[in-house]
Design a protein around this motif. Sequence first.
Motif, PDB file in Angstrom:
ATOM      1  N   GLY A   1     118.319   8.243  12.471  1.00  0.00           N
ATOM      2  CA  GLY A   1     119.308   8.992  12.118  1.00  0.00           C
ATOM      3  C   GLY A   1     119.624   9.978  13.209  1.00  0.00           C
ATOM      4  N   LEU A   2     118.886  10.318  14.150  1.00  0.00           N
ATOM      5  CA  LEU A   2     118.932  11.395  15.202  1.00  0.00           C
ATOM      6  C   LEU A   2     119.941  10.748  16.058  1.00  0.00           C
ATOM      7  CD1 LEU A   2     117.647  14.300  15.531  1.00  0.00           C
ATOM      8  CD2 LEU A   2     116.014  12.887  17.095  1.00  0.00           C
ATOM      9  N   ILE A   3     119.445   9.479  16.565  1.00  0.00           N
ATOM     10  CA  ILE A   3     120.060   9.079  17.721  1.00  0.00           C
ATOM     11  C   ILE A   3     121.406   8.084  17.358  1.00  0.00           C
ATOM     12  CG2 ILE A   3     117.940   9.102  19.339  1.00  0.00           C
ATOM     13  CD1 ILE A   3     118.177   6.001  19.196  1.00  0.00           C
ATOM     14  N   LYS A   4     121.631   7.842  16.188  1.00  0.00           N
ATOM     15  CA  LYS A   4     122.760   7.224  15.625  1.00  0.00           C
ATOM     16  C   LYS A   4     122.899   5.714  16.234  1.00  0.00           C
ATOM     17  CE  LYS A   4     125.304  11.119  14.493  1.00  0.00           C
ATOM     18  NZ  LYS A   4     124.228  11.826  14.224  1.00  0.00           N
ATOM     19  N   LYS A   5     121.439   5.128  16.142  1.00  0.00           N
ATOM     20  CA  LYS A   5     121.479   3.781  16.759  1.00  0.00           C
ATOM     21  C   LYS A   5     122.549   2.834  15.983  1.00  0.00           C
ATOM     22  CE  LYS A   5     118.132  -0.027  17.383  1.00  0.00           C
ATOM     23  NZ  LYS A   5     117.060  -0.709  16.693  1.00  0.00           N
ATOM     24  N   ASP A   6     122.394   3.067  14.708  1.00  0.00           N
ATOM     25  CA  ASP A   6     123.279   1.936  13.605  1.00  0.00           C
ATOM     26  C   ASP A   6     124.736   2.643  13.411  1.00  0.00           C
ATOM     27  OD1 ASP A   6     120.703   0.331  12.999  1.00  0.00           O
ATOM     28  OD2 ASP A   6     120.148   2.417  12.630  1.00  0.00           O
ATOM     29  N   GLU A   7     125.549   1.553  13.441  1.00  0.00           N
ATOM     30  CA  GLU A   7     126.906   2.248  12.749  1.00  0.00           C
ATOM     31  C   GLU A   7     127.114   2.839  11.468  1.00  0.00           C
ATOM     32  OE1 GLU A   7     130.488  -0.676  12.752  1.00  0.00           O
ATOM     33  OE2 GLU A   7     129.370  -1.142  14.377  1.00  0.00           O
ATOM     34  N   PHE A   8     126.247   2.240  10.663  1.00  0.00           N
ATOM     35  CA  PHE A   8     126.035   3.151   9.404  1.00  0.00           C
ATOM     36  C   PHE A   8     124.407   3.212   9.148  1.00  0.00           C
ATOM     37  CE2 PHE A   8     125.243   3.705   5.244  1.00  0.00           C
ATOM     38  CZ  PHE A   8     126.034   4.664   4.765  1.00  0.00           C
TER      39      PHE A   8
END
Lengths: 293, 293
Positions: free
Chosen positions: B211-218
């Motif tokens: 969640g922190l590094i927003k690796k995933d699009e959603f």
Amino acid sequence: MLCESATSTLQPDKLITGPGIKQLEKSAAETLFVAIEPWVSNFGKVNLLLAGMVGSNLGWREAPYLSCPLDARRIGCALLVFEERGHRVAIVPGVSCVNALGQPDVMRGEETQILGWMSQNPESLGGTRLLCLPGTHTKWVQLADGELQCFTTSLTGELFSILRQHSVLIPQQDINRVPDFHADSFRQGVRVAIEHRSDLLHAVFSTRVRGLIKKDEFFDAGSYLSGLLIGFDVQSALNTYQDSNGIVELIGAGDLSGKFAMAIEQMGYRSKISDGNQSVFAGFAAIAAGVQH
Amino acid sequence: MLCESATSTLQPDKLITGPGIKQLEKSAAETLFVAIEPWVSNFGKVNLLLAGMVGSNLGWREAPYLSCPLDARRIGCALLVFEERGHRVAIVPGVSCVNALGQPDVMRGEETQILGWMSQNPESLGGTRLLCLPGTHTKWVQLADGELQCFTTSLTGELFSILRQHSVLIPQQDINRVPDFHADSFRQGVRVAIEHRSDLLHAVFSTRVRGLIKKDEFFDAGSYLSGLLIGFDVQSALNTYQDSNGIVELIGAGDLSGKFAMAIEQMGYRSKISDGNQSVFAGFAAIAAGVQH
């Protein structure tokens, strides 16, 4: 949040503590200046060197992560520097990596501790080392020739704390007392971890049932749970970082590090404990010595 | 706490709910008679058949455990029977075993559900079956030729709940909202469990960092955490009970059972879902039919 005037001699007895990131009632900056008021009164303008969650997106200003693999001595070259109320402020960056499980991972604060430990153990600059920084979010760190190669965060401490407070595992009457430590119950927990290393979710309920059916002559649920969690943590890490030369470098508070040392020994490995506070001070000193900030 | 007049027709729409064992403000007996007041008014003297924590040492009266291996039909022969306020009361015993990890394990209430499921699935009396009763304390149960061989309790549901409420893993703003379910995030969690089955403690922190590094699009942290925990749970169980014929019999609420079914399918196994309430009613009916209590 740890800080110190870089122009004065760094000494553990000058430690000032204040609320952590989740307990802030005012802004990070205001909280900081309340905490260091004695230093400001004494020294006037101070150079502040900050590490930890103060540099996160929940902290004061965000200091971007440096990526692994990383020469730890480079950390001091990437400070986020700015001025506040006439004081110079520098925030140490955090470090990110893709961990041994292929997952993104981050640290903030531990990089300063690791750097300090390295400066106190210069022989660590050659060869590989497995470091363990036990805590709420335990960090397992692989060093090779002075480079931070990779690390993995384990939820050990936080999980113990919330299971103790909020789960059915610990008897009601034990929840609010200061936990004792019973080595036998702890070792039983470690043993279950050794025998069933893929089954934490299935093993942990035994904490409740062992107390319920009084299988053991003496049983302390808290110590057993601690042994289980630390046991699973150490077991996983030793399995992941097999090239650790059979020795784990523990950096942290003595009592918690001692429990990790027990589990490590029970698994046939050795460990060495270094004081976590001393490592932080050495880390700040190393950064301050290398930088005109 | 579930109860029903054995002399009336057992029907799900006659369900009455009251506080669970941890929420009792009065004694178990008083709480019960407040809850069933409508039945007493309607029927006068009733025969009460009780199962679950009411028979534990925290409940009303302790009904000793029966040990595995156990012919499930024997459960109805070991009721704890007494009289209260002129009504006949019978409490179903719990079941204990040494589980697949060599640890003591217990159930209370699920034995009635299992008995009910068996009475609805008479073909289950031949051969082996792997049952999964998802919940706060998920039970994995091995049946062989109508005998309850062994079972293992997993902390899946309770761990999800307390990690969601009390850990740093879930973003602050999500803690108090009703959790949505996002299948993609859930499946990512299951995938990590499949790939790293011995590393729950090390894998679970990725919930925060993703969640922190927003690796995933959603990315939905709650669904991911659910996938991780259910994934680790299912993986462990399938590993332990390898003779399950590739099919898992899920007995429980539809939404939670559906998540277990997703994880089971993602691991290449099949499952069948049976309604947990229907199984409880069938279990009470089976016991009531076999006993003049």
